[in-house]
Motif scaffolding. Structure first.
Motif, PDB file in Angstrom:
ATOM      1  N   SER A  36       0.829  -1.196   0.000  1.00  0.00           N
ATOM      2  CA  SER A  36       0.000   0.000   0.000  1.00  0.00           C
ATOM      3  C   SER A  36       0.870   1.255   0.000  1.00  0.00           C
ATOM      4  O   SER A  36       1.963   1.272   0.584  1.00  0.00           O
ATOM      5  N   THR A  37       0.375   2.292  -0.647  1.00  0.00           N
ATOM      6  CA  THR A  37       1.121   3.547  -0.705  1.00  0.00           C
ATOM      7  C   THR A  37       1.355   4.121   0.684  1.00  0.00           C
ATOM      8  O   THR A  37       2.394   4.741   0.944  1.00  0.00           O
ATOM      9  N   THR A  38       0.430   3.909   1.587  1.00  0.00           N
ATOM     10  CA  THR A  38       0.583   4.447   2.943  1.00  0.00           C
ATOM     11  C   THR A  38       1.725   3.778   3.704  1.00  0.00           C
ATOM     12  O   THR A  38       2.267   4.355   4.647  1.00  0.00           O
ATOM     13  N   LEU A  39       2.102   2.549   3.306  1.00  0.00           N
ATOM     14  CA  LEU A  39       3.178   1.817   3.970  1.00  0.00           C
ATOM     15  C   LEU A  39       4.464   1.801   3.152  1.00  0.00           C
ATOM     16  O   LEU A  39       5.429   1.127   3.539  1.00  0.00           O
ATOM     17  N   GLN A  40       4.483   2.520   2.046  1.00  0.00           N
ATOM     18  CA  GLN A  40       5.653   2.525   1.173  1.00  0.00           C
ATOM     19  C   GLN A  40       6.772   3.355   1.811  1.00  0.00           C
ATOM     20  O   GLN A  40       6.732   4.580   1.858  1.00  0.00           O
ATOM     21  N   ARG A  41       7.808   2.669   2.316  1.00  0.00           N
ATOM     22  CA  ARG A  41       8.888   3.355   3.020  1.00  0.00           C
ATOM     23  C   ARG A  41       9.740   4.209   2.080  1.00  0.00           C
ATOM     24  O   ARG A  41      10.315   5.217   2.504  1.00  0.00           O
ATOM     25  N   ALA A  42       9.832   3.832   0.829  1.00  0.00           N
ATOM     26  CA  ALA A  42      10.644   4.596  -0.118  1.00  0.00           C
ATOM     27  C   ALA A  42      10.000   5.922  -0.493  1.00  0.00           C
ATOM     28  O   ALA A  42      10.622   6.730  -1.196  1.00  0.00           O
ATOM     29  N   ASP A  43       8.785   6.164  -0.029  1.00  0.00           N
ATOM     30  CA  ASP A  43       8.102   7.418  -0.356  1.00  0.00           C
ATOM     31  C   ASP A  43       8.840   8.628   0.211  1.00  0.00           C
ATOM     32  O   ASP A  43       8.766   9.733  -0.324  1.00  0.00           O
ATOM     33  N   VAL A  44       9.601   8.422   1.304  1.00  0.00           N
ATOM     34  CA  VAL A  44      10.327   9.527   1.919  1.00  0.00           C
ATOM     35  C   VAL A  44      11.489   9.999   1.050  1.00  0.00           C
ATOM     36  O   VAL A  44      12.029  11.091   1.250  1.00  0.00           O
ATOM     37  N   PHE A  45      11.875   9.192   0.042  1.00  0.00           N
ATOM     38  CA  PHE A  45      12.979   9.551  -0.847  1.00  0.00           C
ATOM     39  C   PHE A  45      12.504  10.211  -2.140  1.00  0.00           C
ATOM     40  O   PHE A  45      13.320  10.519  -3.013  1.00  0.00           O
ATOM     41  N   THR A  46      11.190  10.438  -2.270  1.00  0.00           N
ATOM     42  CA  THR A  46      10.666  10.993  -3.527  1.00  0.00           C
ATOM     43  C   THR A  46       9.779  12.210  -3.331  1.00  0.00           C
ATOM     44  O   THR A  46       9.482  12.900  -4.309  1.00  0.00           O
ATOM     45  N   ASN A  47       9.350  12.503  -2.098  1.00  0.00           N
ATOM     46  CA  ASN A  47       8.382  13.583  -1.892  1.00  0.00           C
ATOM     47  C   ASN A  47       8.655  14.317  -0.593  1.00  0.00           C
ATOM     48  O   ASN A  47       9.220  13.752   0.361  1.00  0.00           O
ATOM     49  N   ALA A  48       8.229  15.578  -0.570  1.00  0.00           N
ATOM     50  CA  ALA A  48       8.125  16.316   0.687  1.00  0.00           C
ATOM     51  C   ALA A  48       6.747  16.022   1.284  1.00  0.00           C
ATOM     52  O   ALA A  48       5.752  15.946   0.558  1.00  0.00           O
TER      53      ALA A  48
END
Length: 726
Positions: free
Chosen positions: A692-704
């Motif tokens: 799930s997007t809410t649990l995607q840890r790599a999201d911190v490397f692509t967005n503010a």
């Protein structure tokens, strides 16, 4: 035109390319080859093709080569139209230079490679001059090597035009064949020397060498009556590449090393403010020329991913970490190149023209780091260690009782393993081979602070962060909760350009080093790094916000718990068209070895993606490359991954493209290198579970993101605040 180009010999096409129509080509061929000198031209082309240096000197080879080409081009240029003459001459000059270099003897391979690989192609005259210097250097080197077999001492004299007496007792006279040294009082000939390049090697008995060691220059007037002097209008001087006019060898053995500050103050070379009881002789490496007195300079250093991986394994397995430091690392290696150094200012010397010939590396030499690493590598290989295939700075040795790993970063060494007896023998071997200092357990490594507990190892850069905040003057500033503002895109055209970009570049470079342990600011650093060329005031404000974010948690760092299973897990994500200037997407991925984070990346993609699916697919492919490398490294360390590594992605379409190679027609435009992930999936190197997007840890490397979302993901990255002891 195609018929004409395909009907003639390939060697003639060069001259035809300058003509734009078939008629012009035909007229040119008619004029040139409907002449009586066709046979002569063919003969010249044959002679040029077979002409090579062979046993000729550079001067004779160049002269013969020039004569052949002069006769050949005179015949060609008569038939070339005036408007095309300049283009033909340019092509011929380049071809002539390349042919001249390729026909050299093999011993000039280094000089030839240096000349041909330059960004701006040198002219034939420049090549000729540099090859002359190389010929003289090789000739002198040969004489030096030959004279190592003799018991006689050897000195070198170089001819100048001003008359000077030598040593008040000797007079040196030069001729076209050699050099004669006479005693000024008795007129007796002391020694003779042949001419080698522009130097004259002189052989002396050991008793005479001390009195004649100051030979530097002499005259060419008043020659002996039995010699023939060569007269020339060209002024001849020895090569001044190193800034001196002699090749006199000297050493520093006659210089007394001061034992206290008062003794050091007597000589200019020891002057300076007293900070530590430590002094180094440093050379001016910026005076060195590539291909002349240095070639390879790069020395491999350990990858930070390797450092984090080994610390993670040490924490999970309970392995001890030892640290050693090398004293004067760059002074341990013999030099392969022949290098001369001007004496330091203030050093006592018999002549201002004296120089030093270096036998070992010194600080400042461009090849010193590589020479040190070669020496250290050979020492470890002799001790039955093997160099890693995945990181050249990692060495390992497996025994029946365990394994020992050694990681080197210039002069800092970390030793890890389970075989305590082998570790002890290794430390003794290194201390016997080099000047080493045993620092005990690993606590401080390249600005990284290592802290131990019964059940964990933590890694942070607390002191480095505090020093950076004090340097900028933000150590008392109000802290921020997130490194970047939400929903803000940064453009290269907004705001006023900073008048002095150096400050901005220094801050971004310092912050980039902080990402070794602070993965939570990787995306922010990626954003501000895009404007290094022409930074603006708005970009500097963003950098200050990142520093204020660090002000809130200066001791935050990576956490490596004990007992964590060494299973590799990966996450990948992408921000489609995130850059407002280029519309390129941002790739983000992170790798976990069990619970701790060991590798991550936030980087703008190198091309525009036409859809969010394509950008996600590219991010997955980039993450797959890192997975393959990490699996190989772990297998080498004895922690093979038996199961496929899960690569979590939140885009179902990208996962379907990997699983189904004929998903639909819209995937044809994706490059072949991106489809590398399919092969990894087929060979069970990776698996592709959806997350799930809410649990995607790599999201911190692509967005503010917002404060709540940012804190949630940072906690998933195993970044914790720890107390420090430094």
């Amino acid at each position: 035109m195609t018929w004409i180009m395909g009907s003639i010999d390939q060697s003639l096409i060069l001259n035809l390319k300058l003509h734009k129509t078939a008629k012009d080509m035909w007229e040119y061929l008619k004029k040139v080859y409907n002449q009586d000198n066709t046979a002569k031209r063919s003969h010249l082309e044959y002679e040029i093709a077979r002409y090579s240096q062979g046993n000729l000197s550079i001067q004779n080879y160049f002269s013969g080569f020039q004569n052949l080409w002069a006769e050949y081009v005179d015949m060609i240029y008569v038939q070339v139209p005036i408007e095309s003459l300049a283009d033909v001459q340019e092509v011929h000059e380049q071809s002539k230079r390349d042919q001249f270099l390729m026909k050299l003897r093999p011993k000039y391979e280094a000089a030839r490679s240096n000349l041909m690989n330059r960004d701006l192609s040198p002219s034939l005259d420049v090549c000729f001059k540099e090859l002359l210097r190389e010929e003289q250097r090789l000739a002198t080197q040969t004489i030096l090597q030959q004279n190592k077999m003799h018991d006689n001492a050897i000195a070198y004299a170089a001819a100048h035009w001003k008359r000077q007496l030598v040593d008040n007792n000797c007079d040196v006279r030069f001729s076209r064949d050699g050099c004669i040294v006479r005693d000024q009082v008795s007129g007796k000939i002391l020694t003779k020397g042949p001419k080698v390049g522009r130097l004259f090697p002189l052989h002396f008995s050991v008793s005479n060498f001390v009195s004649l060691a100051s030979i530097a220059v002499s005259s060419t007037d008043n020659q002996p009556s039995n010699t023939t002097v060569r007269h020339s209008s060209r002024i001849i001087r020895p090569p001044n590449r190193y800034g001196f006019h002699t090749s006199l060898h000297t050493t520093l053995t006659s210089v007394s090393i001061p034992s206290c500050y008062s003794e050091a103050a007597k000589y200019d070379c020891w002057h300076g403010s007293l900070d530590r009881y430590k002094a180094r002789l440093v050379v001016l490496g910026n005076k060195q020329e590539y291909g002349v007195n240095y070639k390879e300079t790069f020395a491999p250093v350990a990858k930070m991913t390797t450092v984090r991986t080994i610390i993670s394994i040490a924490a999970s397995q309970g392995w001890p970490l030892h640290q050693m430091d090398v004293k004067n690392a760059f002074l341990h290696r013999d030099l392969k190149d022949e290098i001369y150094m001007v004496l330091p200012h203030g050093l006592p010397s018999s002549s201002s023209l004296d120089v030093c010939k270096l036998k070992r590396s010194l600080y400042g030499l461009k090849q010193a780091p590589r020479a040190w690493f070669d020496k250290f590598r050979s020492t470890l290989l002799q001790f039955s260690f093997k160099q890693s295939q995945y990181d050249s700075s990692l060495f390992l040795c497996k025994t029946f009782t365990g394994i020992v790993l050694l990681l080197v970063y210039v002069d800092a060494i970390v030793i890890i393993g389970t075989d305590s007896a082998l570790i002890a023998r290794l430390q003794q071997h290194l201390q016997a081979s080099f000047h080493m200092k045993d620092l005990g357990p690993l606590t401080y490594f390249l600005g990284l602070e290592v802290h131990y507990d019964s059940s964990e190892i933590s890694l942070n850069q607390h002191k480095y962060t505090q020093d950076l905040l004090k340097l900028v003057g933000l150590h008392n500033a109000s802290p921020m909760d997130t490194p970047l503002e939400v929903n803000t895109k940064y453009s290269s055209k907004e705001g006023k350009v900073i008048s002095n970009p150096t400050i901005y570049r220094q801050l971004v470079g310092s912050l980039n080093y902080l990402t070794i342990t602070r993965s939570n600011i990787s995306f922010a650093i990626q954003q501000v790094s895009q404007f290094m060329q022409h930074p603006r005031h708005l970009n500097l404000v963003v950098v200050h916000r990142i520093l204020r974010y660090l002000r809130r948690t200066p001791s935050r760092g990576l956490f490596f718990p004990a007992g964590s299973p060494p299973h590799l897990v990966a996450y990948s994500d992408a921000d489609w068209a995130g850059c407002p200037d280029s519309r390129r997407s941002v790739t983000g991925w992170c790798m976990f070895l069990g619970n701790p984070l060991i590798s991550w990346k936030s980087k703008k993609q190198d091309r525009v993606s036409k859809s969010s699916t394509e950008s996600e697919y590219r991010a997955m492919s980039a993450g797959c490359l890192e997975i393959v490398w990490l699996r190989g490294l772990l297998a080498e360390l004895g922690f093979s991954q038996s199961n496929p590594t899960p690569l979590h992605a939140d885009n179902t379409s990208a996962i379907q493209i990997c699983v189904n190679p004929v998903f639909h027609e819209r995937t044809k435009h994706i490059e072949v290198d991106c489809h590398y992930i399919r092969e990894a999936l087929d060979t069970r190197i990776i698996s592709l579970p959806h997350i799930s997007t809410t649990l995607q840890r790599a999201d911190v490397f692509t967005n503010a993101m917002t404060q709540k979302r940012h804190q949630f993901l940072v906690s998933k990255l195993m970044l914790l605040d720890r107390s420090t002891s430094i």
